[in-house]
Design a protein around this motif. Structure first.
Motif, PDB file in Angstrom:
ATOM      1  N   LYS A 280      57.689  67.889 -18.059  1.00 28.80           N
ATOM      2  CA  LYS A 280      56.379  68.353 -18.507  1.00 28.80           C
ATOM      3  C   LYS A 280      56.102  67.989 -19.958  1.00 28.80           C
ATOM      4  O   LYS A 280      54.977  68.138 -20.436  1.00 28.80           O
ATOM      5  N   THR A 281      57.128  67.542 -20.658  1.00 30.26           N
ATOM      6  CA  THR A 281      56.982  67.179 -22.063  1.00 30.26           C
ATOM      7  C   THR A 281      57.714  65.867 -22.332  1.00 30.26           C
ATOM      8  O   THR A 281      58.578  65.445 -21.552  1.00 30.26           O
ATOM      9  N   ILE A 282      57.385  65.244 -23.458  1.00 28.40           N
ATOM     10  CA  ILE A 282      58.077  64.030 -23.866  1.00 28.40           C
ATOM     11  C   ILE A 282      59.557  64.325 -24.093  1.00 28.40           C
ATOM     12  O   ILE A 282      60.426  63.497 -23.772  1.00 28.40           O
ATOM     13  N   ALA A 283      59.864  65.482 -24.623  1.00 26.52           N
ATOM     14  CA  ALA A 283      61.263  65.844 -24.870  1.00 26.52           C
ATOM     15  C   ALA A 283      62.066  65.892 -23.576  1.00 26.52           C
ATOM     16  O   ALA A 283      63.262  65.568 -23.559  1.00 26.52           O
ATOM     17  N   GLU A 284      61.424  66.293 -22.475  1.00 25.29           N
ATOM     18  CA  GLU A 284      62.114  66.395 -21.190  1.00 25.29           C
ATOM     19  C   GLU A 284      62.119  65.079 -20.414  1.00 25.29           C
ATOM     20  O   GLU A 284      62.856  64.943 -19.441  1.00 25.29           O
ATOM     21  N   HIS A 285      61.300  64.139 -20.817  1.00 24.16           N
ATOM     22  CA  HIS A 285      61.166  62.896 -20.062  1.00 24.16           C
ATOM     23  C   HIS A 285      62.517  62.185 -19.965  1.00 24.16           C
ATOM     24  O   HIS A 285      63.266  62.109 -20.953  1.00 24.16           O
ATOM     25  N   PRO A 286      62.851  61.624 -18.805  1.00 27.38           N
ATOM     26  CA  PRO A 286      64.179  61.016 -18.631  1.00 27.38           C
ATOM     27  C   PRO A 286      64.411  59.732 -19.405  1.00 27.38           C
ATOM     28  O   PRO A 286      65.525  59.193 -19.384  1.00 27.38           O
ATOM     29  N   ILE A 287      63.416  59.195 -20.107  1.00 26.30           N
ATOM     30  CA  ILE A 287      63.632  57.956 -20.845  1.00 26.30           C
ATOM     31  C   ILE A 287      64.795  58.076 -21.819  1.00 26.30           C
ATOM     32  O   ILE A 287      65.607  57.142 -21.967  1.00 26.30           O
ATOM     33  N   THR A 288      64.922  59.231 -22.480  1.00 25.05           N
ATOM     34  CA  THR A 288      66.002  59.407 -23.458  1.00 25.05           C
ATOM     35  C   THR A 288      67.357  59.431 -22.770  1.00 25.05           C
ATOM     36  O   THR A 288      68.312  58.770 -23.214  1.00 25.05           O
ATOM     37  N   LEU A 289      67.460  60.168 -21.673  1.00 21.32           N
ATOM     38  CA  LEU A 289      68.720  60.242 -20.945  1.00 21.32           C
ATOM     39  C   LEU A 289      69.100  58.888 -20.353  1.00 21.32           C
ATOM     40  O   LEU A 289      70.265  58.472 -20.420  1.00 21.32           O
ATOM     41  N   LEU A 290      68.137  58.190 -19.779  1.00 21.36           N
ATOM     42  CA  LEU A 290      68.421  56.874 -19.203  1.00 21.36           C
ATOM     43  C   LEU A 290      68.900  55.910 -20.283  1.00 21.36           C
ATOM     44  O   LEU A 290      69.810  55.101 -20.055  1.00 21.36           O
ATOM     45  N   LYS A 291      68.320  55.995 -21.439  1.00 17.40           N
ATOM     46  CA  LYS A 291      68.768  55.146 -22.543  1.00 17.40           C
ATOM     47  C   LYS A 291      70.189  55.512 -22.950  1.00 17.40           C
ATOM     48  O   LYS A 291      71.034  54.632 -23.184  1.00 17.40           O
ATOM     49  N   GLU A 292      70.479  56.803 -23.041  1.00 17.42           N
ATOM     50  CA  GLU A 292      71.821  57.244 -23.419  1.00 17.42           C
ATOM     51  C   GLU A 292      72.864  56.828 -22.380  1.00 17.42           C
ATOM     52  O   GLU A 292      74.038  56.625 -22.722  1.00 17.42           O
ATOM     53  N   LEU A 293      72.433  56.673 -21.129  1.00 18.91           N
ATOM     54  CA  LEU A 293      73.335  56.261 -20.057  1.00 18.91           C
ATOM     55  C   LEU A 293      73.447  54.740 -19.939  1.00 18.91           C
ATOM     56  O   LEU A 293      74.039  54.222 -18.998  1.00 18.91           O
ATOM     57  N   ASP A 294      72.868  54.043 -20.883  1.00 19.09           N
ATOM     58  CA  ASP A 294      72.982  52.581 -20.985  1.00 19.09           C
ATOM     59  C   ASP A 294      72.191  51.812 -19.942  1.00 19.09           C
ATOM     60  O   ASP A 294      72.538  50.664 -19.621  1.00 19.09           O
ATOM     61  N   PHE A 295      71.120  52.391 -19.423  1.00 24.20           N
ATOM     62  CA  PHE A 295      70.178  51.600 -18.643  1.00 24.20           C
ATOM     63  C   PHE A 295      69.390  50.716 -19.606  1.00 24.20           C
ATOM     64  O   PHE A 295      69.279  51.016 -20.795  1.00 24.20           O
ATOM     65  N   ALA A 296      68.857  49.611 -19.083  1.00 26.51           N
ATOM     66  CA  ALA A 296      68.048  48.707 -19.907  1.00 26.51           C
ATOM     67  C   ALA A 296      66.629  49.263 -19.989  1.00 26.51           C
ATOM     68  O   ALA A 296      65.732  48.863 -19.234  1.00 26.51           O
ATOM     69  N   VAL A 297      66.429  50.185 -20.881  1.00 26.06           N
ATOM     70  CA  VAL A 297      65.157  50.898 -21.007  1.00 26.06           C
ATOM     71  C   VAL A 297      64.228  50.143 -21.943  1.00 26.06           C
ATOM     72  O   VAL A 297      64.628  49.716 -23.031  1.00 26.06           O
ATOM     73  N   THR A 298      62.979  49.978 -21.522  1.00 21.72           N
ATOM     74  CA  THR A 298      61.942  49.447 -22.400  1.00 21.72           C
ATOM     75  C   THR A 298      60.808  50.462 -22.481  1.00 21.72           C
ATOM     76  O   THR A 298      60.620  51.269 -21.570  1.00 21.72           O
ATOM     77  N   LEU A 299      60.065  50.419 -23.570  1.00 18.65           N
ATOM     78  CA  LEU A 299      58.974  51.367 -23.818  1.00 18.65           C
ATOM     79  C   LEU A 299      57.633  50.672 -23.619  1.00 18.65           C
ATOM     80  O   LEU A 299      57.427  49.562 -24.117  1.00 18.65           O
ATOM     81  N   ASN A 300      56.711  51.362 -22.917  1.00 21.52           N
ATOM     82  CA  ASN A 300      55.442  50.742 -22.542  1.00 21.52           C
ATOM     83  C   ASN A 300      54.302  51.744 -22.573  1.00 21.52           C
ATOM     84  O   ASN A 300      54.519  52.957 -22.635  1.00 21.52           O
ATOM     85  N   THR A 301      53.077  51.218 -22.491  1.00 17.88           N
ATOM     86  CA  THR A 301      51.878  52.053 -22.551  1.00 17.88           C
ATOM     87  C   THR A 301      51.239  52.298 -21.186  1.00 17.88           C
ATOM     88  O   THR A 301      50.530  53.279 -21.013  1.00 17.88           O
ATOM     89  N   ASP A 302      51.426  51.378 -20.240  1.00 24.84           N
ATOM     90  CA  ASP A 302      50.823  51.418 -18.912  1.00 24.84           C
ATOM     91  C   ASP A 302      49.311  51.207 -19.005  1.00 24.84           C
ATOM     92  O   ASP A 302      48.825  50.110 -18.805  1.00 24.84           O
ATOM     93  N   ASN A 303      48.555  52.264 -19.320  1.00 28.32           N
ATOM     94  CA  ASN A 303      47.089  52.159 -19.413  1.00 28.32           C
ATOM     95  C   ASN A 303      46.611  52.858 -20.686  1.00 28.32           C
ATOM     96  O   ASN A 303      46.512  54.087 -20.732  1.00 28.32           O
ATOM     97  N   ARG A 304      46.321  52.072 -21.694  1.00 24.60           N
ATOM     98  CA  ARG A 304      46.010  52.645 -22.998  1.00 24.60           C
ATOM     99  C   ARG A 304      44.733  53.467 -22.993  1.00 24.60           C
ATOM    100  O   ARG A 304      44.627  54.476 -23.708  1.00 24.60           O
ATOM    101  N   LEU A 305      43.746  53.074 -22.197  1.00 22.49           N
ATOM    102  CA  LEU A 305      42.495  53.830 -22.129  1.00 22.49           C
ATOM    103  C   LEU A 305      42.723  55.178 -21.460  1.00 22.49           C
ATOM    104  O   LEU A 305      42.333  56.224 -21.993  1.00 22.49           O
TER     105      LEU A 305
END
Length: 367
Positions: A280-305
């Motif tokens: 429900k929050t950015i803090a809870e989003h799995p992107i941080t955990l996936l990065k810590e687990l050494d997945f090849a994580v990239t950051l994106n916007t999807d739909n800026r509008l």
């Protein structure tokens, strides 16, 4: 470096954006002007109100409802002039945000209502991209841009669109994608196209692990032979954590994706809007955990509008709410550069000549 100082410097950091939809990144004022020209009715009539409407309409918690907002952007992108304008403005907006490499994805089949051919749509978008790159250069900004041609999952034109992408491979198109309603429209719907693309040595990214789970990701990487995964955040469902030790146990698909370092094109703000994860929050989003687990994580916007976002905004949120450091931002930027649909030497040059020097200018980067 303090979070405040890092946030202040984010605008100056070089950024790589792999997952950004052309029809989801229009300027609100452009939507208004293009709608007036073709007589399309909008839900709001000034740029601020229209931008708010798009964001609120996209905040439904449902990918299906989120996708309905595109009815308005697609309605105003049906002429060569409109397509070129939108593409040019996207390039300029991204360059001004520090993006040095981007792949703009869009579905040519959705832009034929006023008589354009598939080929004419691709040519119009490329004309706009070229103009945007030239204007950015005149302003002292350097950006490299490729088109990602997308087939809509439900429309059953996959082979035709794949052939279109391959035909334009030396004229701006760098890869192929399928998008739209993920659940119920898996890659095996038209299994033969993946063999066709592989036979033509053509790069593939597939939307998977956003509205459907691990089986969708498995099909994307095995049948679809995807070089990258669009979103992919549901890979977290294939990882179990011991409550006491917090050690992770990987399922077979999670192992495969991590072992092969298949880049995940993660878009945190959009994922919260569509309920792609339980977070429900950015803090809870799995992107941080996936990065810590050494997945090849990239950051994106999807739909800026629809998300009222930018790469700088996504980065600032991760710094402020998830505790990311400049090294975390560098990690996802470098991962994106190495996952870009261009040749190895070009990737290396982007990393060594642009990204690393750009981050090293900011105190505290350990590259």
């Amino acid at each position: 470096m303090t979070d405040d100082r890092l946030s202040d410097n984010i605008a100056d950091l070089p950024k790589v954006l792999l997952h950004d939809h052309l029809d989801g990144g229009l300027r609100p004022q452009t939507v208004i002007e293009l709608a007036d020209a073709v007589g399309h009715q909008l839900p709001a009539h000034d740029a601020e109100s229209l931008g708010t409407w798009f964001q609120q309409a996209a905040d439904s918690g449902s990918l299906v409802h989120y996708l309905e907002t595109f009815d308005h952007t697609l309605a105003v992108m049906q002429t060569p002039e409109a397509l070129a304008r939108v593409a040019k403005e996207a390039v300029l907006d991204l360059a001004s945000d520090g993006v040095v490499y981007t792949e703009q994805r869009w579905a040519p089949e959705q832009h034929l209502a006023r008589g354009l051919s598939l080929e004419e749509t691709v040519e119009a978008v490329q004309a706009g991209i070229d103009e945007g790159i030239a204007e950015a250069a005149a302003a002292g900004l350097t950006i490299k841009v490729g088109q990602l041609v997308t087939a809509m999952r439900h429309a059953d034109r996959w082979q035709e669109i794949a052939e279109l992408a391959v035909a334009f491979r030396d004229r701006g198109v760098v890869g192929f994608d399928i998008a739209g309603a993920e659940d119920g429209f898996p890659p095996d719907r038209h299994a033969q196209i993946w063999r066709y693309l592989a036979d033509n040595d053509f790069p593939v990214t597939i939307h998977a692990g956003e509205a459907a789970g691990v089986p969708s990701i498995a099909q994307a990487v095995h049948l679809g032979q995807a070089d990258r995964i669009g979103h992919g955040v549901r890979i977290i469902d294939d990882i179990r954590f011991d409550d006491a030790s917090r050690e992770a146990t990987f399922g077979r698909t999670a192992h495969w994706v991590r072992d092969h370092q298949i880049p995940l094109e993660v878009a945190p703000v959009s994922n919260l809007q569509t309920s792609a994860t339980s977070a429900k929050t950015i803090a809870e989003h799995p992107i941080t955990l996936l990065k810590e687990l050494d997945f090849a994580v990239t950051l994106n916007t999807d739909n800026r509008l629809m998300s009222r976002t930018s790469m700088s905004h996504e980065m600032r949120l991760l710094v402020a709410e998830a505790g990311w450091t400049i090294d975390d931002l560098a990690d996802v930027t470098i991962a994106a550069a190495w996952g870009a649909f261009m040749h190895h030497d070009e990737r290396r040059a982007l990393v060594e000549q642009v990204i690393v020097p750009g981050y090293q200018k900011i105190e505290g980067a350990q590259l």
